[in-house]
Design a protein around this motif. Sequence first.
Motif, PDB file in Angstrom:
ATOM      1  N   ILE A  49      -0.364  29.262   1.602  1.00  0.00           N
ATOM      2  CA  ILE A  49      -0.116  30.629   1.130  1.00  0.00           C
ATOM      3  C   ILE A  49      -0.147  30.693  -0.393  1.00  0.00           C
ATOM      4  N   LYS A  50       0.404  29.679  -1.051  1.00  0.00           N
ATOM      5  CA  LYS A  50       0.431  29.661  -2.521  1.00  0.00           C
ATOM      6  C   LYS A  50      -0.966  29.605  -3.121  1.00  0.00           C
ATOM      7  N   PHE A  51      -1.819  28.783  -2.533  1.00  0.00           N
ATOM      8  CA  PHE A  51      -3.091  28.492  -3.166  1.00  0.00           C
ATOM      9  C   PHE A  51      -4.286  29.156  -2.481  1.00  0.00           C
ATOM     10  N   ILE A  52      -4.021  30.231  -1.770  1.00  0.00           N
ATOM     11  CA  ILE A  52      -5.116  30.989  -1.169  1.00  0.00           C
ATOM     12  C   ILE A  52      -5.231  32.329  -1.890  1.00  0.00           C
ATOM     13  N   HIS A  53      -6.439  32.826  -1.939  1.00  0.00           N
ATOM     14  CA  HIS A  53      -6.659  34.128  -2.573  1.00  0.00           C
ATOM     15  C   HIS A  53      -6.121  35.242  -1.682  1.00  0.00           C
ATOM     16  N   ALA A  54      -5.819  36.354  -2.299  1.00  0.00           N
ATOM     17  CA  ALA A  54      -5.378  37.521  -1.533  1.00  0.00           C
ATOM     18  C   ALA A  54      -6.463  37.919  -0.533  1.00  0.00           C
ATOM     19  N   THR A  55      -6.036  38.395   0.603  1.00  0.00           N
ATOM     20  CA  THR A  55      -6.905  38.785   1.729  1.00  0.00           C
ATOM     21  C   THR A  55      -7.649  37.587   2.323  1.00  0.00           C
ATOM     22  N   GLY A  56      -7.147  36.385   2.096  1.00  0.00           N
ATOM     23  CA  GLY A  56      -7.758  35.200   2.689  1.00  0.00           C
ATOM     24  C   GLY A  56      -7.310  35.007   4.133  1.00  0.00           C
ATOM     25  N   THR A  57      -7.724  33.867   4.708  1.00  0.00           N
ATOM     26  CA  THR A  57      -7.383  33.576   6.109  1.00  0.00           C
ATOM     27  C   THR A  57      -6.851  32.155   6.237  1.00  0.00           C
ATOM     28  N   ILE A  58      -5.754  32.026   6.971  1.00  0.00           N
ATOM     29  CA  ILE A  58      -5.195  30.715   7.297  1.00  0.00           C
ATOM     30  C   ILE A  58      -5.303  30.523   8.803  1.00  0.00           C
ATOM     31  N   THR A  59      -5.896  29.404   9.197  1.00  0.00           N
ATOM     32  CA  THR A  59      -6.098  29.117  10.624  1.00  0.00           C
ATOM     33  C   THR A  59      -5.300  27.881  11.016  1.00  0.00           C
ATOM     34  N   ILE A  60      -4.537  28.012  12.089  1.00  0.00           N
ATOM     35  CA  ILE A  60      -3.794  26.872  12.639  1.00  0.00           C
ATOM     36  C   ILE A  60      -4.335  26.620  14.038  1.00  0.00           C
ATOM     37  N   SER A  61      -4.864  25.427  14.244  1.00  0.00           N
ATOM     38  CA  SER A  61      -5.486  25.120  15.536  1.00  0.00           C
ATOM     39  C   SER A  61      -4.996  23.764  16.047  1.00  0.00           C
ATOM     40  N   MET A  62      -5.198  23.551  17.361  1.00  0.00           N
ATOM     41  CA  MET A  62      -4.805  22.303  18.021  1.00  0.00           C
ATOM     42  C   MET A  62      -6.006  21.682  18.716  1.00  0.00           C
ATOM     43  N   THR A  63      -6.048  20.352  18.685  1.00  0.00           N
ATOM     44  CA  THR A  63      -7.052  19.623  19.451  1.00  0.00           C
ATOM     45  C   THR A  63      -6.351  18.480  20.161  1.00  0.00           C
ATOM     46  N   LYS A  64      -6.379  18.504  21.488  1.00  0.00           N
ATOM     47  CA  LYS A  64      -5.681  17.478  22.258  1.00  0.00           C
ATOM     48  C   LYS A  64      -6.643  16.367  22.654  1.00  0.00           C
ATOM     49  N   GLN A  65      -6.246  15.107  22.336  1.00  0.00           N
ATOM     50  CA  GLN A  65      -6.976  13.941  22.787  1.00  0.00           C
ATOM     51  C   GLN A  65      -6.222  13.314  23.960  1.00  0.00           C
ATOM     52  N   ILE A  66      -6.606  12.105  24.341  1.00  0.00           N
ATOM     53  CA  ILE A  66      -5.966  11.465  25.498  1.00  0.00           C
ATOM     54  C   ILE A  66      -4.496  11.189  25.230  1.00  0.00           C
ATOM     55  N   ASN A  67      -4.199  10.539  24.112  1.00  0.00           N
ATOM     56  CA  ASN A  67      -2.827  10.150  23.809  1.00  0.00           C
ATOM     57  C   ASN A  67      -2.304  10.777  22.521  1.00  0.00           C
ATOM     58  N   THR A  68      -3.055  11.683  21.926  1.00  0.00           N
ATOM     59  CA  THR A  68      -2.637  12.280  20.659  1.00  0.00           C
ATOM     60  C   THR A  68      -2.943  13.773  20.641  1.00  0.00           C
ATOM     61  N   ILE A  69      -2.302  14.449  19.709  1.00  0.00           N
ATOM     62  CA  ILE A  69      -2.569  15.866  19.467  1.00  0.00           C
ATOM     63  C   ILE A  69      -2.784  16.034  17.967  1.00  0.00           C
ATOM     64  N   THR A  70      -3.847  16.737  17.580  1.00  0.00           N
ATOM     65  CA  THR A  70      -4.156  16.963  16.169  1.00  0.00           C
ATOM     66  C   THR A  70      -4.000  18.433  15.844  1.00  0.00           C
ATOM     67  N   ILE A  71      -3.191  18.717  14.841  1.00  0.00           N
ATOM     68  CA  ILE A  71      -2.970  20.083  14.374  1.00  0.00           C
ATOM     69  C   ILE A  71      -3.678  20.241  13.031  1.00  0.00           C
ATOM     70  N   ALA A  72      -4.523  21.241  12.919  1.00  0.00           N
ATOM     71  CA  ALA A  72      -5.265  21.500  11.682  1.00  0.00           C
ATOM     72  C   ALA A  72      -4.751  22.775  11.039  1.00  0.00           C
ATOM     73  N   VAL A  73      -4.405  22.689   9.756  1.00  0.00           N
ATOM     74  CA  VAL A  73      -3.994  23.853   8.970  1.00  0.00           C
ATOM     75  C   VAL A  73      -5.082  24.098   7.936  1.00  0.00           C
ATOM     76  N   HIS A  74      -5.856  25.154   8.154  1.00  0.00           N
ATOM     77  CA  HIS A  74      -7.053  25.418   7.350  1.00  0.00           C
ATOM     78  C   HIS A  74      -6.885  26.719   6.563  1.00  0.00           C
ATOM     79  N   ASP A  75      -7.273  26.682   5.291  1.00  0.00           N
ATOM     80  CA  ASP A  75      -7.287  27.911   4.490  1.00  0.00           C
ATOM     81  C   ASP A  75      -8.548  27.952   3.642  1.00  0.00           C
ATOM     82  N   ASN A  76      -8.989  29.162   3.304  1.00  0.00           N
ATOM     83  CA  ASN A  76     -10.176  29.325   2.459  1.00  0.00           C
ATOM     84  C   ASN A  76      -9.753  29.649   1.028  1.00  0.00           C
ATOM     85  N   GLY A  77      -8.845  28.773   0.496  1.00  0.00           N
ATOM     86  CA  GLY A  77      -8.305  28.982  -0.834  1.00  0.00           C
ATOM     87  C   GLY A  77      -9.070  28.279  -1.927  1.00  0.00           C
ATOM     88  N   ILE A  78      -8.321  27.809  -2.950  1.00  0.00           N
ATOM     89  CA  ILE A  78      -8.955  27.278  -4.165  1.00  0.00           C
ATOM     90  C   ILE A  78      -9.562  25.898  -3.950  1.00  0.00           C
TER      91      ILE A  78
END
Length: 356
Positions: free
Chosen positions: A254-283
């Motif tokens: 939130i601090k380093f993203i431009h106004a009207t930007g987008t932050i995406t939080i997604s999950m990808t499940k593997q066999i024994n792990t889970i990966t969480i991605a926090v993506h922004d279209n900031g600086i």
Amino acid sequence: MRRLKYFLKLLLSLTVLLIVNILFAFISFHITSWIYDWLGKHPQGFWLQLWTVVGVFVLFTCTIIILFLIGLNKQRNYWDTVVDALSRLAKGDFTVKLDLKTNEDQFGQLIHGINHMAVELGELERMRQEFISNVSHEIQSPLTSINGFAKALKNMDLPEDKRQHYLEIIEMESNRLSKISDNLLKLTSLESQHHPFEPKHYRLDKQLRHVVLALEPNWLAKNIEMDLQLENISVMADEDLMNQVWMNLLSNSIKFIHATGTITISMTKQINTITIAVHDNGIGLTEEQQKHIFERFYKADPSRTATNGGSGLGLSIVKKIIDMHNGTITVESKLAEFTTFFVTLPLQTDQTRANE
């Protein structure tokens, strides 16, 4: 391979011992012959062989004693060098390096261990000094501002608007100083291995939604769009500690993203792990910044972090918490385009998807 080396050394030792005995027998025979000629008596048979054997024994014993004394003196010099090195290490001199030629035996392993310990202690000392320097710098900056504006407030002719402005700055710098202190205590507690760690099963997707809602005033103020791509997943983790992870990552986005930007939080499940991605279209971040982003007090954009009250400790705390959970955190970014943090956590093999 090690057994073969030992066998070859044993065979070589026996060969040398045999050659030495033959040489001693030859020398003993000639010495006893010279003594017999000098005395004018020449024993025969058994006595001749007996005195030759006695001569061999005397020569062999004298040689062993001489070699033992030489080896003892050499070993004493080695131990004196080792004790001196350990004494220097105890006094804080980590430039110690033992350059003793040894075989790959226990003594050689000891020398290697001391050299390795000196290097590691030297690195720890460098990190300690750098840590103290960084802490001093971070604390000195807000204290200087507070001191300067406090002195300015003593001016009785100061306009009311400026007085209020100076008071706001003092308040902001005080909060920043408090946050630095809090983060230092938190990081120290986590690294002490005495911090409470209470993993339990809980819904990770619900936790992420709660964090997004808690930060709603921040992302609404910048008109940021939140895109949540979450599954109903439960994890075995410390809920309070992981809450700090998501709060920190989302707050940074939130601090380093431009106004009207987008932050995406997604999950990808593997066999024994889970990966969480926090993506922004900031600086975004440069490649050099990505290398140091999890280091203590590192600030990718010092001017922005100072304005937002950042101390450069948040991502260090995040990294430590993820390590405590046997997970990993990485970052991918491109300057002026995007930044994505990937957090991977282990899942139990018998875990099933939680129900609503």
